[in-house]
Design a protein around this motif. Structure first.
Motif, PDB file in Angstrom:
ATOM      1  N   PRO A  75       2.216  51.204 -23.049  1.00 55.39           N
ATOM      2  CA  PRO A  75       2.648  50.052 -22.231  1.00 55.39           C
ATOM      3  C   PRO A  75       1.482  49.554 -21.381  1.00 55.39           C
ATOM      4  O   PRO A  75       0.684  50.357 -20.886  1.00 55.39           O
ATOM      5  CB  PRO A  75       3.755  50.648 -21.366  1.00 55.39           C
ATOM      6  N   PHE A  76       1.382  48.238 -21.238  1.00 50.66           N
ATOM      7  CA  PHE A  76       0.282  47.634 -20.484  1.00 50.66           C
ATOM      8  C   PHE A  76       0.796  46.983 -19.204  1.00 50.66           C
ATOM      9  O   PHE A  76       1.905  46.454 -19.161  1.00 50.66           O
ATOM     10  CB  PHE A  76      -0.429  46.581 -21.337  1.00 50.66           C
ATOM     11  N   VAL A  77      -0.027  47.032 -18.175  1.00 50.14           N
ATOM     12  CA  VAL A  77       0.225  46.275 -16.951  1.00 50.14           C
ATOM     13  C   VAL A  77      -0.401  44.896 -17.162  1.00 50.14           C
ATOM     14  O   VAL A  77      -1.612  44.797 -17.411  1.00 50.14           O
ATOM     15  CB  VAL A  77      -0.379  46.973 -15.721  1.00 50.14           C
ATOM     16  N   ALA A  78       0.396  43.844 -17.074  1.00 49.77           N
ATOM     17  CA  ALA A  78      -0.044  42.501 -17.462  1.00 49.77           C
ATOM     18  C   ALA A  78       0.005  41.527 -16.304  1.00 49.77           C
ATOM     19  O   ALA A  78       0.713  41.734 -15.308  1.00 49.77           O
ATOM     20  CB  ALA A  78       0.829  41.981 -18.603  1.00 49.77           C
ATOM     21  N   LEU A 108      -3.191  48.194  -9.309  1.00 48.87           N
ATOM     22  CA  LEU A 108      -3.612  49.581  -9.160  1.00 48.87           C
ATOM     23  C   LEU A 108      -2.418  50.507  -8.967  1.00 48.87           C
ATOM     24  O   LEU A 108      -2.354  51.594  -9.551  1.00 48.87           O
ATOM     25  CB  LEU A 108      -4.567  49.709  -7.971  1.00 48.87           C
ATOM     26  N   SER A 109      -1.462  50.083  -8.145  1.00 47.36           N
ATOM     27  CA  SER A 109      -0.279  50.916  -7.898  1.00 47.36           C
ATOM     28  C   SER A 109       0.525  51.118  -9.174  1.00 47.36           C
ATOM     29  O   SER A 109       1.014  52.228  -9.447  1.00 47.36           O
ATOM     30  CB  SER A 109       0.598  50.276  -6.825  1.00 47.36           C
ATOM     31  N   ALA A 110       0.683  50.068  -9.972  1.00 49.40           N
ATOM     32  CA  ALA A 110       1.458  50.178 -11.208  1.00 49.40           C
ATOM     33  C   ALA A 110       0.812  51.163 -12.176  1.00 49.40           C
ATOM     34  O   ALA A 110       1.505  51.955 -12.833  1.00 49.40           O
ATOM     35  CB  ALA A 110       1.592  48.801 -11.867  1.00 49.40           C
ATOM     36  N   ILE A 111      -0.516  51.129 -12.258  1.00 52.34           N
ATOM     37  CA  ILE A 111      -1.218  52.067 -13.140  1.00 52.34           C
ATOM     38  C   ILE A 111      -1.111  53.483 -12.604  1.00 52.34           C
ATOM     39  O   ILE A 111      -0.772  54.424 -13.333  1.00 52.34           O
ATOM     40  CB  ILE A 111      -2.695  51.655 -13.301  1.00 52.34           C
ATOM     41  N   ALA A 112      -1.392  53.675 -11.317  1.00 50.65           N
ATOM     42  CA  ALA A 112      -1.339  55.008 -10.716  1.00 50.65           C
ATOM     43  C   ALA A 112       0.048  55.620 -10.831  1.00 50.65           C
ATOM     44  O   ALA A 112       0.187  56.843 -10.990  1.00 50.65           O
ATOM     45  CB  ALA A 112      -1.776  54.943  -9.258  1.00 50.65           C
ATOM     46  N   ASN A 113       1.084  54.784 -10.769  1.00 51.56           N
ATOM     47  CA  ASN A 113       2.460  55.278 -10.846  1.00 51.56           C
ATOM     48  C   ASN A 113       2.938  55.500 -12.271  1.00 51.56           C
ATOM     49  O   ASN A 113       4.091  55.893 -12.492  1.00 51.56           O
ATOM     50  CB  ASN A 113       3.399  54.307 -10.135  1.00 51.56           C
ATOM     51  N   GLY A 114       2.063  55.231 -13.240  1.00 49.84           N
ATOM     52  CA  GLY A 114       2.388  55.527 -14.623  1.00 49.84           C
ATOM     53  C   GLY A 114       3.191  54.480 -15.349  1.00 49.84           C
ATOM     54  O   GLY A 114       3.748  54.743 -16.425  1.00 49.84           O
ATOM     55  N   TYR A 115       3.253  53.232 -14.817  1.00 50.89           N
ATOM     56  CA  TYR A 115       4.025  52.186 -15.483  1.00 50.89           C
ATOM     57  C   TYR A 115       3.288  51.584 -16.672  1.00 50.89           C
ATOM     58  O   TYR A 115       3.899  50.916 -17.504  1.00 50.89           O
ATOM     59  CB  TYR A 115       4.386  51.082 -14.494  1.00 50.89           C
ATOM     60  N   GLY A 116       1.980  51.794 -16.733  1.00 54.82           N
ATOM     61  CA  GLY A 116       1.219  51.261 -17.846  1.00 54.82           C
ATOM     62  C   GLY A 116      -0.262  51.471 -17.649  1.00 54.82           C
ATOM     63  O   GLY A 116      -0.708  52.006 -16.623  1.00 54.82           O
ATOM     64  N   ILE A 117      -1.023  51.029 -18.634  1.00 57.58           N
ATOM     65  CA  ILE A 117      -2.477  51.055 -18.570  1.00 57.58           C
ATOM     66  C   ILE A 117      -2.957  49.607 -18.598  1.00 57.58           C
ATOM     67  O   ILE A 117      -2.157  48.683 -18.725  1.00 57.58           O
ATOM     68  CB  ILE A 117      -3.078  51.849 -19.749  1.00 57.58           C
ATOM     69  N   ALA A 118      -4.270  49.376 -18.493  1.00 56.29           N
ATOM     70  CA  ALA A 118      -4.764  47.991 -18.500  1.00 56.29           C
ATOM     71  C   ALA A 118      -6.218  47.941 -18.906  1.00 56.29           C
ATOM     72  O   ALA A 118      -7.020  48.796 -18.501  1.00 56.29           O
ATOM     73  CB  ALA A 118      -4.588  47.361 -17.125  1.00 56.29           C
ATOM     74  N   VAL A 132       4.369  43.873 -14.615  1.00 57.43           N
ATOM     75  CA  VAL A 132       3.683  42.586 -14.417  1.00 57.43           C
ATOM     76  C   VAL A 132       3.250  42.510 -12.959  1.00 57.43           C
ATOM     77  O   VAL A 132       4.067  42.714 -12.051  1.00 57.43           O
ATOM     78  CB  VAL A 132       4.605  41.406 -14.763  1.00 57.43           C
ATOM     79  N   THR A 133       1.973  42.229 -12.722  1.00 54.02           N
ATOM     80  CA  THR A 133       1.451  42.159 -11.357  1.00 54.02           C
ATOM     81  C   THR A 133       0.548  40.942 -11.209  1.00 54.02           C
ATOM     82  O   THR A 133       0.040  40.406 -12.191  1.00 54.02           O
ATOM     83  CB  THR A 133       0.655  43.418 -10.978  1.00 54.02           C
ATOM     84  N   ASP A 134       0.337  40.540  -9.950  1.00 50.23           N
ATOM     85  CA  ASP A 134      -0.444  39.337  -9.666  1.00 50.23           C
ATOM     86  C   ASP A 134      -1.610  39.595  -8.710  1.00 50.23           C
ATOM     87  O   ASP A 134      -2.404  38.705  -8.458  1.00 50.23           O
ATOM     88  CB  ASP A 134       0.480  38.266  -9.077  1.00 50.23           C
ATOM     89  N   GLN A 135      -1.690  40.807  -8.163  1.00 51.76           N
ATOM     90  CA  GLN A 135      -2.723  41.144  -7.185  1.00 51.76           C
ATOM     91  C   GLN A 135      -3.345  42.485  -7.545  1.00 51.76           C
ATOM     92  O   GLN A 135      -2.676  43.366  -8.088  1.00 51.76           O
ATOM     93  CB  GLN A 135      -2.124  41.236  -5.771  1.00 51.76           C
ATOM     94  N   PRO A 136      -4.636  42.684  -7.226  1.00 52.41           N
ATOM     95  CA  PRO A 136      -5.290  43.958  -7.537  1.00 52.41           C
ATOM     96  C   PRO A 136      -4.561  45.183  -6.992  1.00 52.41           C
ATOM     97  O   PRO A 136      -4.429  46.189  -7.685  1.00 52.41           O
ATOM     98  CB  PRO A 136      -6.679  43.794  -6.910  1.00 52.41           C
ATOM     99  N   ASP A 137      -4.078  45.128  -5.747  1.00 50.52           N
ATOM    100  CA  ASP A 137      -3.403  46.291  -5.167  1.00 50.52           C
ATOM    101  C   ASP A 137      -2.138  46.656  -5.949  1.00 50.52           C
ATOM    102  O   ASP A 137      -1.865  47.838  -6.200  1.00 50.52           O
ATOM    103  CB  ASP A 137      -3.058  46.041  -3.701  1.00 50.52           C
ATOM    104  N   ASP A 138      -1.351  45.640  -6.324  1.00 51.25           N
ATOM    105  CA  ASP A 138      -0.141  45.897  -7.102  1.00 51.25           C
ATOM    106  C   ASP A 138      -0.494  46.424  -8.488  1.00 51.25           C
ATOM    107  O   ASP A 138       0.204  47.289  -9.041  1.00 51.25           O
ATOM    108  CB  ASP A 138       0.688  44.621  -7.225  1.00 51.25           C
TER     109      ASP A 138
END
Length: 304
Positions: free
Chosen positions: A193-196, A232-242, A224-230
Motif C-alpha cells: 500500500p502507498f501513501v499518496a 511521515l506519520s502515515a508511513i511511520a504508523n504503517g499505513y503505507g510506503i512512498a 492520502v496526505t497533503d502535508q509532509p508531517d501527515d
C-alpha cells in the motif's frame, strides 16, 4: 450581478474538457465540489450552461455565448492581478518564490545568497505550498517563481528549466521486512500500500505512485496526505510506503522511518518555473540565472 472569477475558471475548464472528471483533475478539486460550483454559477445566471449525459458535458446556447467571452475576461483579470502583486513586490523589493517540500535541497540557500549579491536590498520570500498545489502558487499568480519537482500539472503552460536530477528512493516503516535491504527493486513494492497525494493533484500523484512504471499493475492506496508531517506519520504508523526523492532521507529523517534506494524506477528532477509574462522581468530573470548558475548537490547532501 457579481460573479466569482473562480466559478468562471471552473466553467471554462469543464467547457474545454467536456468532462467533469477531467476538469476536476486539471483544477485539483474533487468532482462533487466542481459539480456544486457549476450549479452555483448556473443558479446565479439563471440559465443552464451544460446538458449532462453519459457522453459528457455539452454547452447549451447560453453556455456557448458565455464561453466565447470568458477567456479574454479571465486573461485581463489575471494580468491585472499579476501586475498589482508584482508592483507591490517591487515596491517592497521582495521576490516571492514558491516551493513544495524541500525545494531545491541544499542549493536553496546558495541560490538566495547569489541573488542577494546580484540584487542588493532585495529579499526572497520563500513560500511553502501543500502537495495539493504542485505549482506552489505560480499558476494562481501568488508567487513570481517556484522551485518545483517535475513533472507537475500545468507544466506545459509555464517556463521551466531543469536544475538537477536525483534518484527516487522509498520511505518505509522501520519495522518493514524490506527495510533491511540495501536496495529494493521497484517490482518488489508493487503489492505494498502507498501513501499518496490527493486524487485531484492528477499527474503529480500518478508520478509519485509511478503508475507508468508498473507494467499495468494496479496501485494500492493505504493513505492520502497533503502535508509532509501527515505523510511521515502515515508511513511511520504503517499505513503505507512512498516513493520520495533521495534527499528526503536528510530533510525528513525521523524515528520509525527508513529510506532505501530503489532500482527500476526513473529519477526525479527539480526545476525553476516562472510565467511567460515574466520573460522580460529583470528581477525574475536574475533569480532564474542564479538558479541555473548554482552548483547541484552531490549524492549524500554536499554541494559540489
Amino acid at each position: 450581478m457579481d460573479v466569482d472569477t473562480r466559478l468562471l475558471r471552473y466553467f471554462a475548464a469543464v467547457a474545454e474538457e467536456g468532462s467533469l472528471t477531467r476538469a476536476a483533475e486539471r483544477l485539483f478539486v474533487s468532482q462533487p465540489a466542481l459539480t456544486k460550483q457549476i450549479k452555483q454559477l448556473e443558479t446565479q445566471l439563471g440559465v443552464p450552461l451544460f446538458t449532462r449525459s453519459r457522453a459528457g458535458m455539452a454547452l447549451t446556447e447560453p453556455g456557448q455565448a458565455l464561453v466565447a467571452r470568458v477567456p479574454a475576461l479571465l486573461a485581463d483579470w489575471d494580468r491585472a492581478l499579476r501586475e498589482t502583486k508584482s508592483t507591490a513586490g517591487r515596491a517592497a523589493r521582495v521576490l516571492r518564490v514558491g516551493f513544495v517540500a524541500s525545494a531545491a535541497n541544499e542549493t536553496t540557500q546558495q541560490i538566495i545568497a547569489m541573488f542577494a549579491r546580484r540584487r542588493p536590498g532585495w529579499r526572497v520570500d520563500m513560500r511553502q505550498a501543500a502537495w495539493s498545489n504542485p505549482t506552489a502558487g505560480l499558476a494562481d499568480g501568488d508567487v513570481d517563481a517556484a522551485l518545483l519537482r517535475l513533472p507537475f500539472p500545468g507544466q506545459d503552460t509555464l517556463r521551466v528549466e531543469v536544475l538537477f536530477t536525483e534518484p527516487r528512493w522509498v520511505a518505509l516503516p522501520t519495522g518493514h521486512p524490506l527495510a533491511m535491504r540495501d536496495q529494493i527493486p521497484f517490482r518488489d513494492l508493487w503489492e505494498e500500500p502507498f501513501v499518496a497525494a490527493p486524487p485531484e493533484t492528477g499527474r503529480w500523484r500518478e508520478y509519485w505512485l509511478a503508475t507508468d512504471e508498473r507494467e499495468g499493475h494496479p496501485v494500492r492506496i493505504g493513505a492520502v496526505t497533503d502535508q509532509p508531517d501527515d505523510w511521515l506519520s502515515a508511513i511511520a504508523n504503517g499505513y503505507g510506503i512512498a516513493l520520495t526523492p533521495e534527499s528526503s532521507a536528510r530533510f525528513y529523517a525521523r524515528p520509525g522511518i527508513t529510506y532505501r534506494p530503489v532500482s527500476g524506477v526513473s529519477a526525479s528532477q527539480v526545476g525553476i518555473a516562472w510565467g511567460p509574462a515574466d520573460d522580460t522581468n529583470p528581477i525574475v530573470q536574475d533569480f532564474v540565472r542564479c538558479c541555473l548558475d548554482s552548483e547541484p548537490p552531490r549524492p549524500g547532501g554536499a554541494v559540489a
